[in-house]
Design a protein around this motif. Structure first.
Motif, PDB file in Angstrom:
ATOM      1  N   LEU A 375       0.831  -1.199   0.000  1.00  0.00           N
ATOM      2  CA  LEU A 375       0.000   0.000   0.000  1.00  0.00           C
ATOM      3  C   LEU A 375       0.871   1.256   0.000  1.00  0.00           C
ATOM      4  CD1 LEU A 375      -2.864  -0.926   2.523  1.00  0.00           C
ATOM      5  CD2 LEU A 375      -3.135  -0.274   0.116  1.00  0.00           C
ATOM      6  N   THR A 376       1.895   1.205   0.857  1.00  0.00           N
ATOM      7  CA  THR A 376       2.803   2.357   0.940  1.00  0.00           C
ATOM      8  C   THR A 376       3.510   2.597  -0.388  1.00  0.00           C
ATOM      9  OG1 THR A 376       3.159   1.921   3.287  1.00  0.00           O
ATOM     10  CG2 THR A 376       4.768   3.327   2.178  1.00  0.00           C
ATOM     11  N   GLN A 377       3.987   1.493  -0.992  1.00  0.00           N
ATOM     12  CA  GLN A 377       4.689   1.613  -2.282  1.00  0.00           C
ATOM     13  C   GLN A 377       3.769   2.159  -3.371  1.00  0.00           C
ATOM     14  OE1 GLN A 377       6.490  -2.121  -3.292  1.00  0.00           O
ATOM     15  NE2 GLN A 377       7.649  -2.258  -1.365  1.00  0.00           N
ATOM     16  N   LEU A 378       2.500   1.656  -3.352  1.00  0.00           N
ATOM     17  CA  LEU A 378       1.559   2.128  -4.365  1.00  0.00           C
ATOM     18  C   LEU A 378       1.250   3.613  -4.180  1.00  0.00           C
ATOM     19  CD1 LEU A 378      -1.049  -0.727  -4.864  1.00  0.00           C
ATOM     20  CD2 LEU A 378       0.279   0.406  -6.631  1.00  0.00           C
ATOM     21  N   GLU A 379       1.102   4.033  -2.947  1.00  0.00           N
ATOM     22  CA  GLU A 379       0.824   5.451  -2.688  1.00  0.00           C
ATOM     23  C   GLU A 379       1.994   6.328  -3.151  1.00  0.00           C
ATOM     24  OE1 GLU A 379       0.027   5.293   1.463  1.00  0.00           O
ATOM     25  OE2 GLU A 379      -2.123   4.847   1.219  1.00  0.00           O
ATOM     26  N   ASP A 380       3.230   5.856  -2.880  1.00  0.00           N
ATOM     27  CA  ASP A 380       4.413   6.604  -3.344  1.00  0.00           C
ATOM     28  C   ASP A 380       4.456   6.640  -4.869  1.00  0.00           C
ATOM     29  OD1 ASP A 380       5.135   7.004  -0.748  1.00  0.00           O
ATOM     30  OD2 ASP A 380       6.623   5.362  -0.691  1.00  0.00           O
ATOM     31  N   SER A 381       4.119   5.475  -5.483  1.00  0.00           N
ATOM     32  CA  SER A 381       4.147   5.400  -6.957  1.00  0.00           C
ATOM     33  C   SER A 381       3.119   6.331  -7.566  1.00  0.00           C
ATOM     34  CB  SER A 381       3.890   3.960  -7.399  1.00  0.00           C
ATOM     35  OG  SER A 381       3.827   3.875  -8.799  1.00  0.00           O
ATOM     36  N   ILE A 382       1.928   6.379  -6.927  1.00  0.00           N
ATOM     37  CA  ILE A 382       0.867   7.259  -7.437  1.00  0.00           C
ATOM     38  C   ILE A 382       1.291   8.721  -7.337  1.00  0.00           C
ATOM     39  CG2 ILE A 382      -1.449   8.126  -6.904  1.00  0.00           C
ATOM     40  CD1 ILE A 382      -2.193   5.192  -6.200  1.00  0.00           C
ATOM     41  N   ALA A 383       1.965   9.073  -6.248  1.00  0.00           N
ATOM     42  CA  ALA A 383       2.441  10.466  -6.097  1.00  0.00           C
ATOM     43  C   ALA A 383       3.421  10.820  -7.219  1.00  0.00           C
ATOM     44  CB  ALA A 383       3.096  10.638  -4.730  1.00  0.00           C
ATOM     45  N   GLY A 384       4.294   9.871  -7.523  1.00  0.00           N
ATOM     46  CA  GLY A 384       5.260  10.124  -8.599  1.00  0.00           C
ATOM     47  C   GLY A 384       4.581  10.240  -9.949  1.00  0.00           C
ATOM     48  N   LEU A 385       3.576   9.381 -10.189  1.00  0.00           N
ATOM     49  CA  LEU A 385       2.856   9.417 -11.470  1.00  0.00           C
ATOM     50  C   LEU A 385       2.026  10.685 -11.607  1.00  0.00           C
ATOM     51  CD1 LEU A 385       1.771   5.671 -11.699  1.00  0.00           C
ATOM     52  CD2 LEU A 385       3.392   6.858 -13.192  1.00  0.00           C
ATOM     53  N   GLU A 386       1.488  11.175 -10.484  1.00  0.00           N
ATOM     54  CA  GLU A 386       0.740  12.446 -10.538  1.00  0.00           C
ATOM     55  C   GLU A 386       1.672  13.595 -10.936  1.00  0.00           C
ATOM     56  OE1 GLU A 386      -0.865  12.516  -6.607  1.00  0.00           O
ATOM     57  OE2 GLU A 386      -2.783  11.595  -7.214  1.00  0.00           O
ATOM     58  N   ALA A 387       2.901  13.538 -10.446  1.00  0.00           N
ATOM     59  CA  ALA A 387       3.891  14.569 -10.827  1.00  0.00           C
ATOM     60  C   ALA A 387       4.243  14.453 -12.310  1.00  0.00           C
ATOM     61  CB  ALA A 387       5.146  14.413  -9.960  1.00  0.00           C
ATOM     62  N   ASP A 388       4.357  13.202 -12.799  1.00  0.00           N
ATOM     63  CA  ASP A 388       4.662  12.982 -14.231  1.00  0.00           C
ATOM     64  C   ASP A 388       3.526  13.509 -15.101  1.00  0.00           C
ATOM     65  OD1 ASP A 388       7.027  11.784 -13.532  1.00  0.00           O
ATOM     66  OD2 ASP A 388       6.277   9.714 -13.756  1.00  0.00           O
ATOM     67  N   LEU A 389       2.274  13.280 -14.648  1.00  0.00           N
ATOM     68  CA  LEU A 389       1.126  13.750 -15.424  1.00  0.00           C
ATOM     69  C   LEU A 389       1.097  15.274 -15.490  1.00  0.00           C
ATOM     70  CD1 LEU A 389      -1.500  13.241 -16.925  1.00  0.00           C
ATOM     71  CD2 LEU A 389      -2.687  13.124 -14.714  1.00  0.00           C
ATOM     72  N   ALA A 390       1.387  15.904 -14.342  1.00  0.00           N
ATOM     73  CA  ALA A 390       1.388  17.377 -14.308  1.00  0.00           C
ATOM     74  C   ALA A 390       2.461  17.931 -15.249  1.00  0.00           C
ATOM     75  CB  ALA A 390       1.632  17.865 -12.878  1.00  0.00           C
ATOM     76  N   LYS A 391       3.607  17.275 -15.252  1.00  0.00           N
ATOM     77  CA  LYS A 391       4.704  17.714 -16.128  1.00  0.00           C
ATOM     78  C   LYS A 391       4.323  17.552 -17.596  1.00  0.00           C
ATOM     79  CE  LYS A 391       9.634  16.929 -16.962  1.00  0.00           C
ATOM     80  NZ  LYS A 391      10.828  16.111 -16.571  1.00  0.00           N
ATOM     81  N   ALA A 392       3.679  16.412 -17.939  1.00  0.00           N
ATOM     82  CA  ALA A 392       3.267  16.164 -19.328  1.00  0.00           C
ATOM     83  C   ALA A 392       2.215  17.171 -19.772  1.00  0.00           C
ATOM     84  CB  ALA A 392       2.742  14.734 -19.466  1.00  0.00           C
TER      85      ALA A 392
END
Length: 427
Positions: A375-392
């Protein structure tokens, strides 16, 4: 006899310094204090007789002046020597009236100058001969170097052109300077041997090349015949495999000349195109029939996605089972859509399977801890992907945006499923 006009062309006063006429009409010339009888002119006055022999001297004097000019202009020494000898013979006859001492002194000076010219010519000829020998030695050496090349590494077009240029250079040097026959023959013998060796290697190379080209053509003609025989087949799968085998054989076949190979390849390719164009047309008809099936499966995917996130594994599996039955009953979809729709369905099946595995592990403390870690890893991964989406999104790159959004949605869905499983574990 009228000699008045001729007499005016002679300086009698000057002539009397070196000659005289006796009472009986004989003419004498005085040379270094001694008198020499030069001749007699019958029925002529003293002046006429003296003028006659003085004019002969003036003619020779004019020839000497002309010879001096030729010497100054560097005329060939051999020609000059011949002329000075002829003039010397005339002066030696003592049959003229004039300043012999001066004329002889000039002839002596001319003779010395001619000797100098002859020596210079000899040196120049020697130098020219050495240069000519060096030029031909260079031609021969280069021809021998070309002939000594490894036939397997020789650039025949360039080497052949250079050999022809060397032959033209040889002929040019021959025209410019003839060498002694022994030297000429020896150099020519070496050059001819080099040219003969080169021509022999060249003929052998192209003979071998012709043989290799003929072999390559025979092999590829056979492959073309097979390809043409298969072009009308409608056994799509088997025949496509046979064409792949033919292509492997074509790649392994020996190469011929570029022009020949290009023509053969065009025929081989044309035979393949007939088959593959027919197959594409047939597949297009089939795919057209399967468009309706694709629409059904797209609708089934929407229904299956509604099952997620999985909160109750048993209920989710029960909802998915009739969807799978209808999926199989829907039939095939167009070929270019198979991987996509099957992949989408598998994502849903995997989500339910993962939720089921998580439920099975609820009594295992180690796996429970692992689930919490995930769960912790997925939450961290989602945070990173949200940053990638904002950048894109800020870059405006549609493709990057779609890719980031798809990855983020998948993680969020999995997070919901895992949370539901974790709730069951903690219950």
């Amino acid at each position: 006899m009228n000699t008045q006009s001729d007499d005016t062309s002679v300086n009698l006063d000057e002539a009397r310094k070196f000659g005289r006429v006796s009472e009986d009409g004989h003419v004498f010339v005085i040379v270094e204090g001694e008198e020499y009888a030069v001749g007699q002119l019958p029925n002529a006055s003293e002046d006429e007789a003296l003028a006659y022999f003085a004019r002969k001297f003036d003619n020779v004097d004019a020839q000497v002046s002309l010879l001096e000019a030729r010497v100054a202009n560097g005329a060939p020494a051999a020609d000059l020597q011949k002329s000075v000898e002829q003039l010397g013979a005339q002066v030696a006859n003592r049959n003229m009236v004039g300043d012999y001492a001066s004329l002889q002194s000039r002839l002596v000076a001319i003779t010395e100058q001619i000797a100098t010219l002859a020596e210079n010519e000899k040196q120049q000829q020697s130098q020219a001969r050495e240069q000519a020998i060096a030029a031909r030695e260079k031609i021969v050496a280069e021809a021998e170097t070309i002939a000594a090349q490894d036939p397997e590494k020789t650039h025949w077009k360039n080497s052949h052109a250079r050999m022809n240029q060397l032959f033209d250079e040889w002929k040019a040097t021959q025209r410019e300077h003839h060498l002694p026959k022994t030297i000429e023959d020896e150099l020519w013998k070496r050059y001819r041997a080099a040219r003969t060796t080169f021509d022999k290697h060249r003929k052998a190379h192209f003979s071998s090349l012709d043989e290799a080209n003929a072999k390559a053509k025979r092999v590829k003609e056979a492959l073309i015949a097979e390809a043409e025989a298969l072009s009308s087949s409608t056994d799509w799968g088997v025949t496509a495999g046979k064409y792949r085998d033919l292509m492997d054989k074509w790649k392994a076949a020996p190469r011929g000349s570029r022009r020949e190979d290009d023509a053969l390849w065009a025929r081989f390719r044309a035979a393949q195109d007939v088959f593959f164009d027919a197959r594409s047309a047939a597949n297009a008809e089939i795919d057209k029939e399967f468009e309706a099936n694709l629409a059904v499966k797209e609708q089934l995917l929407e229904e299956a996605r509604a099952i997620l996130p999985v909160t109750n594994v048993k209920e989710a599996k029960a909802k998915l089972e009739p969807i799978l039955d209808r999926w199989d009953a829907a039939g095939k979809v167009p070929r270019n859509q198979v991987r996509r729709v099957e992949g989408e369905l598998k994502k849903i099946q995997d989500a339910i399977s993962n939720a089921e595995n998580a439920k099975w592990s609820k009594s295992n403390p180690e796996k429970k801890a692992r689930a919490n870690s995930m769960l912790t890893q997925l939450e961290d991964s989602i945070a990173g992907l949200e940053a990638d989406l904002a950048k894109a999104q800020s870059s405006g790159n549609e493709r990057a945006i779609a890719k980031a959004q798809e990855a983020l949605d998948a993680r969020r869905q999995w997070l919901e499923t895992l949370k539901a499983s974790s709730a069951d574990l903690n219950a």
